[in-house]
Motif scaffolding. Structure first.
Motif, mmCIF file in Angstrom:
data_model
loop_
_atom_site.group_PDB
_atom_site.id
_atom_site.type_symbol
_atom_site.label_atom_id
_atom_site.label_comp_id
_atom_site.label_asym_id
_atom_site.label_seq_id
_atom_site.Cartn_x
_atom_site.Cartn_y
_atom_site.Cartn_z
ATOM 1 N N TRP A 151 -1.381 4.782 0.721
ATOM 2 C CA TRP A 151 -2.009 4.084 2.032
ATOM 3 C C TRP A 151 -1.325 2.680 2.088
ATOM 4 C CZ3 TRP A 151 -4.386 -0.116 3.960
ATOM 5 C CH2 TRP A 151 -4.836 -0.051 5.246
ATOM 6 N N PHE A 152 -1.239 2.102 0.912
ATOM 7 C CA PHE A 152 -0.863 0.607 1.078
ATOM 8 C C PHE A 152 0.799 0.709 1.519
ATOM 9 C CE2 PHE A 152 1.097 -3.063 -0.849
ATOM 10 C CZ PHE A 152 0.291 -4.114 -0.113
ATOM 11 N N VAL A 153 1.565 1.641 0.516
ATOM 12 C CA VAL A 153 2.967 1.535 0.789
ATOM 13 C C VAL A 153 3.245 2.304 2.112
ATOM 14 C CG1 VAL A 153 3.642 3.768 -0.233
ATOM 15 C CG2 VAL A 153 5.154 1.734 -0.570
ATOM 16 N N GLN A 154 2.542 2.889 2.730
ATOM 17 C CA GLN A 154 2.893 3.451 4.009
ATOM 18 C C GLN A 154 2.548 2.609 5.098
ATOM 19 O OE1 GLN A 154 4.572 5.868 4.710
ATOM 20 N NE2 GLN A 154 3.736 8.045 3.817
ATOM 21 N N LEU A 315 4.342 2.089 -9.732
ATOM 22 C CA LEU A 315 5.439 1.736 -8.622
ATOM 23 C C LEU A 315 5.209 2.766 -7.667
ATOM 24 C CD1 LEU A 315 7.959 0.353 -7.589
ATOM 25 C CD2 LEU A 315 9.262 2.010 -9.044
ATOM 26 N N PHE A 316 5.270 2.511 -6.354
ATOM 27 C CA PHE A 316 5.430 3.663 -5.359
ATOM 28 C C PHE A 316 6.815 3.241 -4.487
ATOM 29 C CE2 PHE A 316 0.862 3.190 -6.371
ATOM 30 C CZ PHE A 316 0.601 4.400 -6.521
ATOM 31 N N ILE A 317 7.703 4.305 -4.280
ATOM 32 C CA ILE A 317 9.047 4.224 -3.663
ATOM 33 C C ILE A 317 8.654 5.116 -2.485
ATOM 34 C CG2 ILE A 317 11.424 4.599 -3.772
ATOM 35 C CD1 ILE A 317 10.664 4.513 -7.002
ATOM 36 N N ALA A 318 8.628 4.454 -1.340
ATOM 37 C CA ALA A 318 8.611 5.053 0.115
ATOM 38 C C ALA A 318 9.972 5.402 0.484
ATOM 39 C CB ALA A 318 7.739 4.452 0.943
ATOM 40 N N THR A 325 14.449 2.833 1.660
ATOM 41 C CA THR A 325 13.555 2.800 0.946
ATOM 42 C C THR A 325 12.532 1.430 1.076
ATOM 43 O OG1 THR A 325 14.608 1.758 -1.155
ATOM 44 C CG2 THR A 325 14.328 4.123 -0.788
ATOM 45 N N VAL A 326 11.192 1.235 0.665
ATOM 46 C CA VAL A 326 10.457 0.303 0.846
ATOM 47 C C VAL A 326 9.494 0.567 -0.527
ATOM 48 C CG1 VAL A 326 8.645 1.283 2.266
ATOM 49 C CG2 VAL A 326 8.597 -1.322 1.752
ATOM 50 N N THR A 327 9.115 -0.481 -1.312
ATOM 51 C CA THR A 327 8.493 -0.273 -2.551
ATOM 52 C C THR A 327 7.092 -1.075 -2.675
ATOM 53 O OG1 THR A 327 9.598 -1.857 -4.134
ATOM 54 C CG2 THR A 327 10.523 0.485 -4.025
ATOM 55 N N ALA A 328 6.239 -0.669 -3.304
ATOM 56 C CA ALA A 328 5.073 -1.283 -3.668
ATOM 57 C C ALA A 328 4.502 -1.002 -4.920
ATOM 58 C CB ALA A 328 3.969 -1.165 -2.668
ATOM 59 N N GLY A 329 3.615 -2.088 -5.571
ATOM 60 C CA GLY A 329 3.149 -1.996 -6.735
ATOM 61 C C GLY A 329 1.626 -2.001 -6.964
ATOM 62 N N THR A 385 -4.256 -5.292 -8.055
ATOM 63 C CA THR A 385 -3.521 -5.763 -7.333
ATOM 64 C C THR A 385 -2.596 -4.773 -6.524
ATOM 65 O OG1 THR A 385 -1.575 -5.885 -8.464
ATOM 66 C CG2 THR A 385 -3.114 -8.105 -8.796
ATOM 67 N N PHE A 386 -2.391 -5.225 -5.193
ATOM 68 C CA PHE A 386 -1.564 -4.241 -4.264
ATOM 69 C C PHE A 386 -0.649 -5.043 -3.665
ATOM 70 C CE2 PHE A 386 -5.519 -2.107 -4.728
ATOM 71 C CZ PHE A 386 -5.252 -0.698 -4.507
ATOM 72 N N LYS A 387 0.779 -5.014 -4.170
ATOM 73 C CA LYS A 387 1.795 -5.865 -3.539
ATOM 74 C C LYS A 387 3.084 -4.976 -3.276
ATOM 75 C CE LYS A 387 0.428 -9.737 -6.549
ATOM 76 N NZ LYS A 387 1.118 -10.586 -7.655
ATOM 77 N N ARG A 388 3.614 -5.451 -2.085
ATOM 78 C CA ARG A 388 4.887 -5.061 -1.417
ATOM 79 C C ARG A 388 5.870 -5.515 -2.210
ATOM 80 N NH1 ARG A 388 7.526 -4.859 4.617
ATOM 81 N NH2 ARG A 388 9.796 -4.106 3.670
ATOM 82 N N GLU A 389 7.189 -5.017 -2.984
ATOM 83 C CA GLU A 389 8.015 -5.393 -3.715
ATOM 84 C C GLU A 389 9.257 -5.565 -3.072
ATOM 85 O OE1 GLU A 389 7.664 -3.314 -7.515
ATOM 86 O OE2 GLU A 389 5.520 -3.864 -7.961
ATOM 87 N N SER A 390 9.549 -4.723 -2.127
ATOM 88 C CA SER A 390 10.839 -4.780 -1.366
ATOM 89 C C SER A 390 10.687 -4.126 0.019
ATOM 90 C CB SER A 390 11.872 -4.030 -2.285
ATOM 91 O OG SER A 390 11.667 -2.699 -2.114
#
Length: 390
Positions: A151-154, A315-318, A325-329, A385-390
């Motif tokens: 949900w967060f990475v989306q 790691l989540f790679i969308a 791509t956009v990534t979040a951890g 923690t929920f953080k966008r990485e890129s």
């Protein structure tokens, strides 16, 4: 919930290993703030645990037993939400869930048993909608970091691409700690059920087993060893993927497919690059220790020191249709199966009662009913923690 209830949260199974940790967390963090009670089969054992964890001497104790439906009905009528750690749920869970659905009492558990969950959806979702009960499965390591992580990475994908990602990969970058004895017991009970009933096998094999009436796009098998060049790592099967992916697809389904009807998602473990990474991936793929007789037993668990030393990092790679791509951890402190899980289920129960009191009844995933409020609560209180990485 319109009527006044005596308790905000009732912790059912408080004398078990994980239930005791949940009760301890509530006692240490919410004494005087949340009206909560400890529940289980034995008043003497409840009193002993209350004293051992340092809970106030006046902490209410409720005797209730899954084999005594009236005791369950009496218990759930007193609380706004019941949190239960008594599993395997396919063996011990239905009577309590049914009582909550009937009484309009919210319910959270640690269930990772998709065939049983589908049976409960088919049997009790209409009743929960009528009564206003919010039944929320999988409020521990399976599947909160993954369900909320998607949900967060989306949300990040929508900001970056102007639309949700049609493909997301969940990759476990690091994890220290043990899976719970309850998880092992649930796996064994599920395998036993599958051996007796071909319909259980069909549900276990179907990525959309928790989305009645909807069958989405083909999904990756998740049982292979492979090398992913974009992250320079070998990947291996992740044992919790079988439940996490089903919950993620149910979230998408319940929210009206905000990720798209063709959404594709899988989970794997990263084992690193090169020959060492390949060897590690093959070792992970061949490990079946969770299902062995030497695996963790219900009621057993790591020491406090081992729990404190644990962690996880996912790691989540969308990816959009053009390969962008956009990534979040998502990270968590303490070991996933006990230390972090006990905090997540407690915060889920409080979130239901306090943060989303007007959400309708039904059978939900964590992200489908709590999403951002639960993320904020977990970051503030539970070491995630929920953080966008890129």
């Amino acid at each position: 919930m319109s009527e006044t209830r005596e308790f905000d949260v009732i912790m059912y199974g408080a004398t078990g290993y994980t239930g005791r940790l949940v009760a301890e967390y509530l006692a240490q963090n919410y004494a005087g703030d949340v009206r909560w009670a400890m529940a289980g089969r034995s008043a003497d054992k409840l009193a002993a645990v209350r004293d051992e964890i340092g809970a106030p001497a006046d902490t209410p104790l409720i005797v209730a037993d899954a084999d005594d439906p009236q005791s369950l009905a009496d218990m759930v009528a007193r609380g706004k939400c019941v949190a239960t750690t008594v599993g395997p749920y396919q063996l011990y869970g239905e009577a309590l869930l049914a009582a909550c659905a009937e009484a309009g009492t919210d319910y959270v558990d640690l269930c990772g048993e998709p065939a049983w969950m589908r049976k409960m959806i088919d049997k009790y979702e209409a009743k929960a909608k009528d009564s206003g009960a919010r039944i929320v499965f999988s409020c521990g390591f399976d599947s909160i970091p993954f369900d909320l992580g998607i949900w967060f990475v989306q949300q990040a994908a929508k900001e970056e691409f102007g639309a949700p990602a049609s493909r997301v990969r969940g990759r476990v970058r690091g994890m220290q700690g043990t899976f719970s004895g309850g998880t092992a017991a649930s796996l064994k009970a599920t395998m036993a059920a599958a051996a007796k009933d071909p319909e259980v096998v069909k549900l276990l094999l179907n990525p959309f087993s928790l989305t009645p009436g909807f069958q989405g796009a083909d999904q990756p098998p998740g049982n292979t060893v492979d090398y992913e060049a974009d992250i320079d790592s070998w990947v291996a099967p992740f044992i919790m993927a079988a439940i996490n992916t089903r919950n993620v697809h149910r979230t998408n389904f319940l929210l009206g497919h905000p990720y798209g009807e063709d959404f594709v998602y899988d989970e794997m473990v990263l084992t690193g690059p090169g020959a060492a990474g390949e060897a590690a991936a093959k070792a992970v793929a061949g490990d079946n220790s969770l299902a062995s007789e030497d695996g963790p037993k219900p009621g057993e668990g790591p020491s406090k020191e081992e729990r404190e030393a644990g962690f996880y990092d996912v790691l989540f790679i969308a990816e959009d249709g053009d390969g962008n791509t956009v990534t979040a951890g998502v990270t968590g402190d303490k070991d996933p199966g006990y230390g972090s899980t006990s905090k997540m289920i407690a915060e889920s129960a409080i979130c239901l009662v306090r943060d989303v009191p007007d959400a309708p009844g039904g059978i939900f995933t964590p992200a489908a009913v709590m999403a951002d409020p639960l993320i904020r609560r977990l970051e503030a209180n539970a070491g995630l923690t929920f953080k966008r990485e890129s």
